[in-house]
Design a protein around this motif. Structure first.
Motif, PDB file in Angstrom:
ATOM      1  N   PHE A 183       0.831  -1.211   0.000  1.00  0.00           N
ATOM      2  CA  PHE A 183       0.000   0.000   0.000  1.00  0.00           C
ATOM      3  C   PHE A 183       0.868   1.264   0.000  1.00  0.00           C
ATOM      4  N   CYS A 184       2.008   1.224   0.709  1.00  0.00           N
ATOM      5  CA  CYS A 184       2.921   2.382   0.706  1.00  0.00           C
ATOM      6  C   CYS A 184       3.362   2.694  -0.718  1.00  0.00           C
ATOM      7  N   THR A 185       3.710   1.643  -1.442  1.00  0.00           N
ATOM      8  CA  THR A 185       4.201   1.840  -2.797  1.00  0.00           C
ATOM      9  C   THR A 185       3.059   2.207  -3.737  1.00  0.00           C
ATOM     10  N   LEU A 186       1.920   1.537  -3.559  1.00  0.00           N
ATOM     11  CA  LEU A 186       0.771   1.804  -4.432  1.00  0.00           C
ATOM     12  C   LEU A 186       0.384   3.283  -4.387  1.00  0.00           C
ATOM     13  N   LEU A 187       0.289   3.817  -3.171  1.00  0.00           N
ATOM     14  CA  LEU A 187      -0.106   5.223  -3.061  1.00  0.00           C
ATOM     15  C   LEU A 187       1.003   6.144  -3.561  1.00  0.00           C
ATOM     16  N   GLY A 188       2.231   5.650  -3.520  1.00  0.00           N
ATOM     17  CA  GLY A 188       3.341   6.449  -4.045  1.00  0.00           C
ATOM     18  C   GLY A 188       3.301   6.576  -5.555  1.00  0.00           C
ATOM     19  N   VAL A 189       2.955   5.475  -6.233  1.00  0.00           N
ATOM     20  CA  VAL A 189       2.938   5.530  -7.700  1.00  0.00           C
ATOM     21  C   VAL A 189       1.569   5.943  -8.240  1.00  0.00           C
ATOM     22  N   ARG A 190       0.517   5.728  -7.463  1.00  0.00           N
ATOM     23  CA  ARG A 190      -0.818   6.132  -7.896  1.00  0.00           C
ATOM     24  C   ARG A 190      -1.457   7.024  -6.838  1.00  0.00           C
ATOM     25  N   PRO A 191      -0.924   8.231  -6.651  1.00  0.00           N
ATOM     26  CA  PRO A 191      -1.455   9.078  -5.569  1.00  0.00           C
ATOM     27  C   PRO A 191      -2.938   9.400  -5.736  1.00  0.00           C
ATOM     28  N   GLY A 192      -3.424   9.305  -6.976  1.00  0.00           N
ATOM     29  CA  GLY A 192      -4.842   9.584  -7.215  1.00  0.00           C
ATOM     30  C   GLY A 192      -5.755   8.695  -6.391  1.00  0.00           C
ATOM     31  N   LEU A 193      -5.301   7.471  -6.124  1.00  0.00           N
ATOM     32  CA  LEU A 193      -6.112   6.554  -5.316  1.00  0.00           C
ATOM     33  C   LEU A 193      -6.359   7.131  -3.926  1.00  0.00           C
ATOM     34  N   LEU A 194      -5.374   7.844  -3.426  1.00  0.00           N
ATOM     35  CA  LEU A 194      -5.513   8.480  -2.114  1.00  0.00           C
ATOM     36  C   LEU A 194      -6.260   9.809  -2.241  1.00  0.00           C
ATOM     37  N   TYR A 195      -5.857  10.589  -3.226  1.00  0.00           N
ATOM     38  CA  TYR A 195      -6.401  11.944  -3.345  1.00  0.00           C
ATOM     39  C   TYR A 195      -7.919  11.952  -3.536  1.00  0.00           C
ATOM     40  N   GLN A 196      -8.459  10.894  -4.165  1.00  0.00           N
ATOM     41  CA  GLN A 196      -9.900  10.897  -4.429  1.00  0.00           C
ATOM     42  C   GLN A 196     -10.727  10.859  -3.147  1.00  0.00           C
ATOM     43  N   TYR A 197     -10.104  10.423  -2.056  1.00  0.00           N
ATOM     44  CA  TYR A 197     -10.863  10.335  -0.804  1.00  0.00           C
ATOM     45  C   TYR A 197     -10.637  11.542   0.102  1.00  0.00           C
ATOM     46  N   LEU A 198      -9.750  12.451  -0.264  1.00  0.00           N
ATOM     47  CA  LEU A 198      -9.440  13.580   0.621  1.00  0.00           C
ATOM     48  C   LEU A 198     -10.647  14.512   0.731  1.00  0.00           C
ATOM     49  N   PRO A 199     -10.699  15.266   1.818  1.00  0.00           N
ATOM     50  CA  PRO A 199     -11.898  16.079   2.043  1.00  0.00           C
ATOM     51  C   PRO A 199     -12.116  17.164   0.986  1.00  0.00           C
ATOM     52  N   PHE A 200     -11.059  17.651   0.364  1.00  0.00           N
ATOM     53  CA  PHE A 200     -11.219  18.701  -0.645  1.00  0.00           C
ATOM     54  C   PHE A 200     -10.652  18.232  -1.981  1.00  0.00           C
TER      55      PHE A 200
END
Lengths: 706, 75
Positions: free
Chosen positions: A552-569
């Motif tokens: 998951f550390c690496t996944l979010l590093g190479v595909r930050p969009g996966l994380l960013y889509q859940y951010l509050p803004f």
């Protein structure tokens, strides 16, 4: 020393390889960026020319900060789309925050100011049949408590996994579960984007933590860990202060078990200190809540506008600051975490401080005092990490350091900063769990936890070392790892509002992060002088858990969009720009070179570092003397004197015939030598005395009645 | 622990890597922060190296004069 030259080489190549790979990944984005330079904006590394799509319109996505922001909603929709445009306004929130940063920096930013973020209240959604995730976790904990050993482990993994599925698929912003309690309506589950992302990561890490602990059949730990996670989820969805407080304390109690169950004297003592500090923090929180209730009549957990809220807000902030480990209130963390059980430390590292960060975002984003507090935290952890000798103590100090970024982000309070704080909390939970799991595996397989006792066995533990390094690269902000895409959001947010000293302070802390978790710790644990350590084989479940979190550390590093889509803004920010890459490459490489020079200074030693817990640990004899010994001595003295007094009184009010001439000594009826005729008192004397007393009383009554 | 000089190959690798890292700054078309530090050549390289040294030396100094105690200090 010959082992060092040999041993550093693989690390060297790994670092270089990663940089090259990162550049390869980033090149297309750089090309896209340079071809659209017209869109270069004021954020530190650039506004994203291709922002992550954001399905929910901001107006429908967020909880509102408070009534005073109510009229900001209209402007927010625009601001989301033109975040890089510094003329974007955020309604009336600008006045309270943005002005402080806007002027006097003619440095090519264009400039106006970037205002305080505004959480919009999501539109209500039908919540029939919704179960608060904390309840799921509590039911799971009770189930695990009842199961036999064989089933407990798998169920302890399934319960948080099901909760994660439930949060991701069944909950949506706008849901609200209420519960009537006394005269109050409790908002036991208030769902919005902020709570969902925190609940997701808490559930995910509890699942991974469950896998890591599969080999450990200790019922107490398994049940406590689930209750602890339930507490974290309860806090995350709490819409009112009573619910918040109840789950806050559940966390404190459940997590304490993860220290006590190690059953070593130092763990028991550390657990005692831990629970006392947390109960004190909880008391501050409760005092603030009650004061707030008295002042406003409301128990709803809402944002306090910066500078308002009075004593109640400050008490609540202090209570939360204890859990966020903001110095000087955070010494409990490096005191206790190294003494947790190996598997329990994973939950500790993930839950307590991050729920506090969540609560700070919810209640106190934009409070400027949190900005310096965050920078101090970030550097404070770094300084202590230089001195740390215990493997997990070093990691614990770096929790404080990393939470500093989040606290600073909360204090900055802009959309980018709040997004950064949330993103970094998520990434931090993942990589810190990798680090603690790696360190735990070392302790489990070698039985050693001091740096001075470890070293030189990398060839016998390559896999654990490699997995640990994923966490180390992530926390250090290496390209392709998740720290790179989250930490920089906070530093960019600081730069965006021209807080350059904050920016530099946090950048310096990131140098220290790589120095310690990426270099000092792995060097002293696996490289350096060979101490002849023969580690046992790590259980497969430990390796699987490490690999999962590392993935998951690496996944979010190479595909930050996966994380960013859940951010509050909505995210309008791109981490993979040429400037950011070059910057990190230079920092990391030259940190590495400097480390090479300072290796002799960074070994383990036989010492401990004094932190603010010394105040209550060193003063313990004084407090014991004052509140235990002195109080005990007082009661003992009173007891003695009372008995002596009773003896005196007895002598005076006892049988007066004893004083008569010729009275025989008293002998108890069961004593030898008792003679009924000799030792029993004559009845006549008693009767006479009784009659005399009656006569006197009668005369007195008659006289008085006249 | 005595410091040992890297082998020739080690020096070459280190020097080349450092050179590339600094050169990238001037080869790639970079957007600008607008910070004062951008006028300092190889700023982030200096920041990384010197920052690391400062962290180690200041922390060690603080440890020596103030923070570090014997292991049985609390007993």
């Amino acid at each position: 020393m010959s082992s060092r030259r040999f041993s550093m080489r693989p690390l060297h190549w790994i670092v270089l390889g990663l940089f090259v790979a990162a550049l390869g990944v980033a090149m297309p984005r750089i090309a896209a960026f340079t071809s659209s330079t017209g869109s270069v904006a004021s954020s530190a590394w650039a506004a994203d020319p291709d922002p992550v799509p954001h399905d929910d319109p901001p107006a429908a996505a967020h909880d509102k900060a408070g009534d005073s922001h109510g009229n900001a909603g209209d402007s927010h929709g625009n601001a989301g789309d033109s975040h890089g445009d510094t003329s974007a306004a955020h309604g009336d929130a600008d006045g309270s925050h943005g002005d402080g940063h806007g002027d006097g920096h003619g440095d090519g930013h264009g400039d106006g100011h970037v205002g305080l973020a505004v959480f919009e209240k999501p539109a209500p959604v039908n919540s029939d049949g919704v179960v608060p995730p904390a309840i799921l976790m509590i039911l799971g904990a009770l189930l695990v408590a009842a199961l036999p050993k064989l089933l407990r482990g798998p169920v302890a993994v399934l319960v948080p996994a099901i909760t994660l599925w439930y949060v991701m698929t069944r909950l949506e912003p706008g849901m609200l579960v209420t519960f009537d309690f006394l005269d109050y309506t409790l908002h036991v589950a208030r769902v919005d984007r902020l709570s969902i992302i925190f609940a997701m990561i808490f559930s995910l890490i509890s699942t991974i933590g469950g896998v890591y602990a599969l080999h450990n059949g200790d019922r107490r730990q398994q049940v406590s860990a689930l209750f602890y996670a339930a507490g974290a989820l309860g806090v995350t969805f709490a819409g009112d202060y009573f619910t918040l407080y109840a789950f806050w304390e559940l966390m404190a109690v459940a997590s304490t078990m993860l220290f006590w169950t190690r059953e070593r004297p130092d763990s028991l003592a550390a657990g005692n200190r831990y629970i006392l500090v947390h109960l004190a923090g909880g008391t501050l929180l409760l005092a603030g809540i009650l004061l707030h209730l008295g002042n406003t009549g409301s128990i709803l957990f809402e944002h306090f506008d910066p500078g308002t809220g009075g004593t109640a807000a400050w008490l609540i902030l202090l209570g939360m600051a204890v859990n966020a480990a903001i110095p000087p209130l955070g010494a409990w963390l490096p005191d206790a975490y190294p003494k947790a059980t190996i598997t329990g430390a994973i939950f500790c590292s993930a839950l307590t401080t991050k729920t506090a960060v969540y609560a700070l975002i919810r209640g106190f984003y934009g409070w400027e005092i949190l900005v310096p507090a965050g920078v101090i935290m970030a550097l404070y952890g770094v300084v202590y990490a230089v001195l740390a000798n215990d493997v997990r103590e070093l990691l614990a100090y770096h929790i404080i350091s990393q939470v500093g970024y989040m606290v600073a982000g909360v204090g900055l309070g802009t959309e980018l900063a709040v997004n950064g704080a949330v993103a970094h909390a998520v990434c931090h939970i993942l990589y810190k769990s990798v680090l603690f799991m790696g360190a735990g595996a070392v302790i489990h397989t070698t039985g050693r936890e001091q740096l001075k006792d470890l070293g030189g066995f990398v060839s016998r533990q390559k896999l654990i070392f490699a997995l640990y390094m994923i966490g180390a690269f992530s926390i250090s902000g290496f390209p392709l790892f998740n720290g790179f895409v989250s930490k920089s959001m906070v530093t960019a947010a600081a730069h965006e509002v021209h807080q350059n000293w904050v920016f530099m302070g946090l950048m310096l802390a990131s140098v220290g992060t790589f120095l310690h978790t990426g270099l000092k710790l792995p060097y002293n644990v696996w490289f350096g002088e060979d101490k002849g350590i023969q580690p046992t084989k790590a259980p497969l479940n430990m390796v699987v858990a490490l690999a999962t979190a590392g993935f998951f550390c690496t996944l979010l590093g190479v595909r930050p969009g996966l994380l960013y889509q859940y951010l509050p803004f909505a995210v309008h920010w791109e981490p993979y720009t040429a400037a950011h890459l070059v910057e990190m490459i230079q920092i990391l490489l030259f940190t590495f070179f400097a480390f090479y020079l300072f290796i002799p200074k960074l070994g383990g030693s036989s010492s401990i570092s004094m932190d603010t817990d010394a105040i209550y640990r060193k003063s313990q004899p004084v407090f014991r003397a004052l509140f235990v010994t002195a109080v005990g001595a007082f009661f003992d003295t009173v007891q003695e004197k009372s008995i002596a007094l009773a003896e005196v009184v007895k002598r005076w009010v006892g049988d007066p015939t004893d004083a008569l001439p010729g009275a025989l000594p008293r002998v108890a009826t069961d004593e030898a030598g008792y003679d009924e005729d000799r030792n029993r008192r004559p009845l006549g004397v008693s009767l006479t005395l009784t009659m005399v007393v009656l006569l006197v009383l009668a005369v007195w009554v008659l006289v008085a009645a006249r | 622990m005595k410091l040992k000089t890297p082998s020739t190959r080690g020096w070459i690798v280190a020097g080349a890597t450092a050179g590339i890292a600094v050169a990238l700054q001037y080869v790639l078309p970079l957007e600008h922060h607008g910070g004062w530090w951008e006028s300092i050549p190889a700023w982030w390289a200096v920041f990384g190296g010197v920052g690391c040294a400062v962290i180690v030396l200041v922390s060690k100094w603080l440890g020596k004069v103030f923070l570090q105690k014997p292991e049985n200090w609390y007993e």
